[in-house]
Write a protein that holds these residues in place. Structure first.
Motif, PDB file in Angstrom:
ATOM      1  N   LYS A  32     -18.414 -46.602 -63.262  1.00 58.95           N
ATOM      2  CA  LYS A  32     -18.204 -44.995 -63.635  1.00 58.95           C
ATOM      3  C   LYS A  32     -18.565 -44.197 -63.260  1.00 58.95           C
ATOM      4  O   LYS A  32     -18.392 -43.256 -62.661  1.00 58.95           O
ATOM      5  N   THR A  33     -20.327 -44.368 -63.134  1.00 59.47           N
ATOM      6  CA  THR A  33     -21.365 -42.865 -62.720  1.00 59.47           C
ATOM      7  C   THR A  33     -21.564 -43.371 -61.584  1.00 59.47           C
ATOM      8  O   THR A  33     -22.012 -41.425 -61.083  1.00 59.47           O
ATOM      9  N   ALA A  34     -21.090 -44.134 -61.005  1.00 60.37           N
ATOM     10  CA  ALA A  34     -21.211 -43.988 -59.160  1.00 60.37           C
ATOM     11  C   ALA A  34     -20.593 -44.964 -59.113  1.00 60.37           C
ATOM     12  O   ALA A  34     -19.721 -45.942 -58.862  1.00 60.37           O
ATOM     13  N   GLY A  35     -19.616 -43.469 -57.683  1.00 52.92           N
ATOM     14  CA  GLY A  35     -18.068 -44.361 -56.669  1.00 52.92           C
ATOM     15  C   GLY A  35     -18.756 -45.027 -56.217  1.00 52.92           C
ATOM     16  O   GLY A  35     -17.028 -44.842 -54.945  1.00 52.92           O
ATOM     17  N   ASN A  36     -19.739 -45.134 -55.478  1.00 57.81           N
ATOM     18  CA  ASN A  36     -19.878 -46.341 -53.926  1.00 57.81           C
ATOM     19  C   ASN A  36     -20.799 -47.516 -54.560  1.00 57.81           C
ATOM     20  O   ASN A  36     -21.067 -48.098 -53.811  1.00 57.81           O
ATOM     21  N   GLU A  37     -20.136 -48.110 -56.156  1.00 60.78           N
ATOM     22  CA  GLU A  37     -20.842 -49.283 -56.318  1.00 60.78           C
ATOM     23  C   GLU A  37     -19.514 -50.353 -56.725  1.00 60.78           C
ATOM     24  O   GLU A  37     -18.796 -50.237 -57.181  1.00 60.78           O
ATOM     25  N   PHE A  38     -19.251 -51.529 -56.452  1.00 65.05           N
ATOM     26  CA  PHE A  38     -18.280 -52.023 -56.368  1.00 65.05           C
ATOM     27  C   PHE A  38     -18.567 -53.598 -56.475  1.00 65.05           C
ATOM     28  O   PHE A  38     -19.621 -54.206 -57.173  1.00 65.05           O
ATOM     29  N   PHE A  39     -17.776 -53.986 -57.753  1.00 60.75           N
ATOM     30  CA  PHE A  39     -17.840 -54.859 -58.695  1.00 60.75           C
ATOM     31  C   PHE A  39     -16.864 -55.942 -58.301  1.00 60.75           C
ATOM     32  O   PHE A  39     -15.326 -55.882 -57.808  1.00 60.75           O
ATOM     33  N   ASP A  40     -16.987 -57.735 -58.630  1.00 60.67           N
ATOM     34  CA  ASP A  40     -15.911 -58.537 -58.932  1.00 60.67           C
ATOM     35  C   ASP A  40     -16.836 -58.814 -60.000  1.00 60.67           C
ATOM     36  O   ASP A  40     -18.139 -59.088 -60.461  1.00 60.67           O
ATOM     37  N   SER A  41     -15.795 -60.232 -60.681  1.00 57.75           N
ATOM     38  CA  SER A  41     -16.242 -61.360 -61.496  1.00 57.75           C
ATOM     39  C   SER A  41     -17.660 -61.419 -61.486  1.00 57.75           C
ATOM     40  O   SER A  41     -18.078 -61.835 -62.442  1.00 57.75           O
ATOM     41  N   ASN A  42     -18.081 -61.983 -59.670  1.00 60.55           N
ATOM     42  CA  ASN A  42     -19.366 -62.232 -59.502  1.00 60.55           C
ATOM     43  C   ASN A  42     -20.673 -61.809 -59.336  1.00 60.55           C
ATOM     44  O   ASN A  42     -21.024 -62.046 -59.709  1.00 60.55           O
ATOM     45  N   GLY A  43     -20.133 -60.344 -59.184  1.00 61.94           N
ATOM     46  CA  GLY A  43     -21.200 -59.652 -59.178  1.00 61.94           C
ATOM     47  C   GLY A  43     -21.545 -58.519 -58.286  1.00 61.94           C
ATOM     48  O   GLY A  43     -20.036 -58.037 -57.813  1.00 61.94           O
ATOM     49  N   VAL A  44     -22.372 -57.738 -57.488  1.00 61.71           N
ATOM     50  CA  VAL A  44     -22.121 -56.536 -56.486  1.00 61.71           C
ATOM     51  C   VAL A  44     -21.433 -57.371 -55.622  1.00 61.71           C
ATOM     52  O   VAL A  44     -21.326 -58.840 -54.965  1.00 61.71           O
ATOM     53  N   LEU A  45     -20.498 -56.279 -54.878  1.00 59.35           N
ATOM     54  CA  LEU A  45     -19.123 -56.507 -53.979  1.00 59.35           C
ATOM     55  C   LEU A  45     -19.837 -56.019 -52.464  1.00 59.35           C
ATOM     56  O   LEU A  45     -20.805 -54.607 -52.784  1.00 59.35           O
ATOM     57  N   LYS A  46     -20.854 -57.000 -51.518  1.00 52.54           N
ATOM     58  CA  LYS A  46     -21.267 -57.014 -50.201  1.00 52.54           C
ATOM     59  C   LYS A  46     -20.085 -56.962 -49.093  1.00 52.54           C
ATOM     60  O   LYS A  46     -20.024 -57.799 -49.217  1.00 52.54           O
ATOM     61  N   LYS A  47     -20.532 -56.020 -47.762  1.00 50.26           N
ATOM     62  CA  LYS A  47     -19.671 -56.720 -46.887  1.00 50.26           C
ATOM     63  C   LYS A  47     -20.351 -58.316 -46.311  1.00 50.26           C
ATOM     64  O   LYS A  47     -22.244 -58.138 -46.024  1.00 50.26           O
ATOM     65  N   GLN A  48     -19.802 -59.052 -45.938  1.00 51.45           N
ATOM     66  CA  GLN A  48     -20.446 -60.510 -45.120  1.00 51.45           C
ATOM     67  C   GLN A  48     -21.909 -59.829 -43.795  1.00 51.45           C
ATOM     68  O   GLN A  48     -20.903 -59.145 -42.715  1.00 51.45           O
ATOM     69  N   ASP A  49     -22.374 -60.875 -43.819  1.00 49.51           N
ATOM     70  CA  ASP A  49     -23.628 -60.173 -42.715  1.00 49.51           C
ATOM     71  C   ASP A  49     -23.570 -58.740 -42.539  1.00 49.51           C
ATOM     72  O   ASP A  49     -23.676 -58.413 -41.299  1.00 49.51           O
ATOM     73  N   SER A  50     -23.663 -57.642 -43.698  1.00 46.36           N
ATOM     74  CA  SER A  50     -24.101 -56.423 -43.497  1.00 46.36           C
ATOM     75  C   SER A  50     -25.014 -56.242 -42.449  1.00 46.36           C
ATOM     76  O   SER A  50     -26.114 -56.955 -43.339  1.00 46.36           O
TER      77      SER A  50
END
Length: 455
Positions: A32-50
């Protein structure tokens, strides 16, 4: 709780996450307080091999694309034989534009101000509340002494409960006050009509885009989709006309259209000239419009007939065919034409292989909510996609602590019907929740726009 979010350290972060998608298999949310942090049920979302660099960071479009993949499977995963779209008050809302989609609270405040400032033979809202013993007349902010000088309605003023009390009190009004009382009630009903009277503007509203999407999804061969709405406004009708749709709204096609519920069963066809067979071709771009709470354009005649007219030509409140907000809406739904309209809605969601999409409907209406939950329990081929600006109404954001607080079941703000839908979802019923609004990003999600959008 039915969903959980964790950070990289596997610390629970659910109270900081705004929910954007919810199903019985996975949830997606954004801090809510940071518009660039995204999650799914398992944790923080990151691009694969980023790799390092902002272009490789998980961005909002990646987040929307993930959600769109889930929605695409619901919409196109099977061929539905029946599409129903349920539009609530939120479907008329345009973020940041006060000219559309006024809430019941906003309407109540307008009534309060208009009655207070009226120069006619009209009671104030406080005087009416005192007469009908609604909260003993204490409907303003502050304590009893402060409320005498206050010019603002209390937060717990409920327009629906107030109108119910007012209508029940009406037969007992003393004779010397009946004229003033009735004129005030007429004024209130007229204000409700005025506050729900909008004109369609395709530059602001996306009803036309939605209708075209639903039409393409339904296909041809007379497979009409249906729009069911609790709204009085004529935005759907005007959007349909602008986009060349033929609307079956329960009225016949005479110069002064009269209500006839059998009209929903009809379709438009033309004969195809063929020597050997009598084939027919169905008219494209047709749909049913079921306005279960009435309309600004409906008027009751002296002989009992209900006709459709220009909305500006209907001025007498006792002739309006609208279920005004009150706690007696359930009882009103058994009157004509509402009974036939509710029956039609029930019949639609009982059909096999049905997709029901709701937009801007809070499920606070017990009568409609029970119809939906019963249909889910009895129709195994019914799928429900709930969309709204807030798909987590039983939590509220606390800005001081920067976290969501659970609303207790004993709180009047607790939405029991919404909680029931979540419970059914957890039990395996095909229910999905999506944070999206009619006049913002709903059609983009439904049509799959984000699947190919790089920006």
């Amino acid at each position: 709780m039915f969903f959980f979010f964790f950070d990289d350290k596997k610390e629970l972060k659910s109270n900081e996450i705004e929910l954007h998608y919810l199903s019985n298999s996975i949830s997606y949310g954004m801090k809510k307080t940071a518009g660039n942090e995204f999650f799914d049920s398992n944790g923080v979302l990151k691009k694969q091999d980023s790799k390092e660099g902002s272009q490789n960071e998980f961005q909002e479009i990646d987040f929307k694309r993930l959600i769109s993949e889930k929605i695409h499977k619901i919409i196109y995963g099977e061929k539905y034989s029946n599409i129903v779209f349920l539009a609530g008050a939120g479907a008329s809302v345009v973020g940041g534009n006060p000219n559309y989609g006024k809430t019941v609270s906003m309407i109540a405040n307008n009534i309060f101000e208009e009655l207070r400032n009226s120069t006619g033979n009209i009671y104030t809202l406080e005087e009416l509340a005192a007469q009908c013993k609604y909260k003993d007349g204490n409907i303003l902010t502050g304590n009893e002494s402060e409320s005498k000088t206050s010019h603002k309605l209390a937060d717990d003023f409920n327009l629906e409960d107030f109108l119910s009390r007012l209508f029940h009190y009406r037969p007992y009004v003393p004779n010397d006050g009946k004229v003033k009382f009735n004129e005030t009630v007429d004024k209130i009903l007229q204000l409700i009509k005025d506050n729900t009277n909008y004109s369609y503007d395709s530059k602001v509203l996306k009803h036309g885009a939605l209708l075209n999407f639903l039409s393409n999804l339904s296909g041809k061969d007379g497979n009409k989709f249906s729009v069911v709405t609790t709204n009085y406004d004529v935005l759907i009708e005007e959007a349909g006309a602008e986009n060349n749709f033929v609307i079956f709204d329960g009225f016949n096609f005479t110069p002064l259209p009269k209500f006839d519920s059998n009209m929903f069963e009809w379709n438009l066809v033309k004969e195809v000239q063929n020597v050997n067979t009598r084939e027919v071709e169905y008219k494209e771009k047709t749909f049913n419009l079921v306005k279960i709470h009435g309309s600004l354009t409906w008027e009751k005649q002296d002989n009992g007939d209900i006709v459709r007219k220009n909305k500006d030509s209907i001025t007498k409140t006792d002739k309006m065919v609208m279920v005004f907000p009150s706690s007696d809406k359930f009882a009103q739904s058994y009157q004509e034409p509402y009974f036939e309209l509710f029956t039609k809605f029930q019949e639609l969601i009982k059909r096999p292989n049905t997709l029901l999409i709701s937009s801007g409907f809070s499920f606070a209406d017990d009568h409609i909510s029970k119809m939906v939950t019963q249909a889910l329990k009895n129709n195994s081929s019914l799928k429900l996609l709930v969309t709204d600006f807030n798909i987590d109404p039983n939590r509220e954001w606390n800005g001081d602590d920067n976290q969501y607080i659970k609303i207790e079941e004993s709180d009047s703000k607790y939405n029991r019907n919404w909680a029931e839908l979540v419970r059914l979802m957890d039990e395996g019923y095909p229910i999905t929740f999506l944070k999206a609004t009619m006049n913002s990003d709903l059609v983009d999600y439904l049509s799959g726009r984000y699947l190919n959008d790089e920006n």
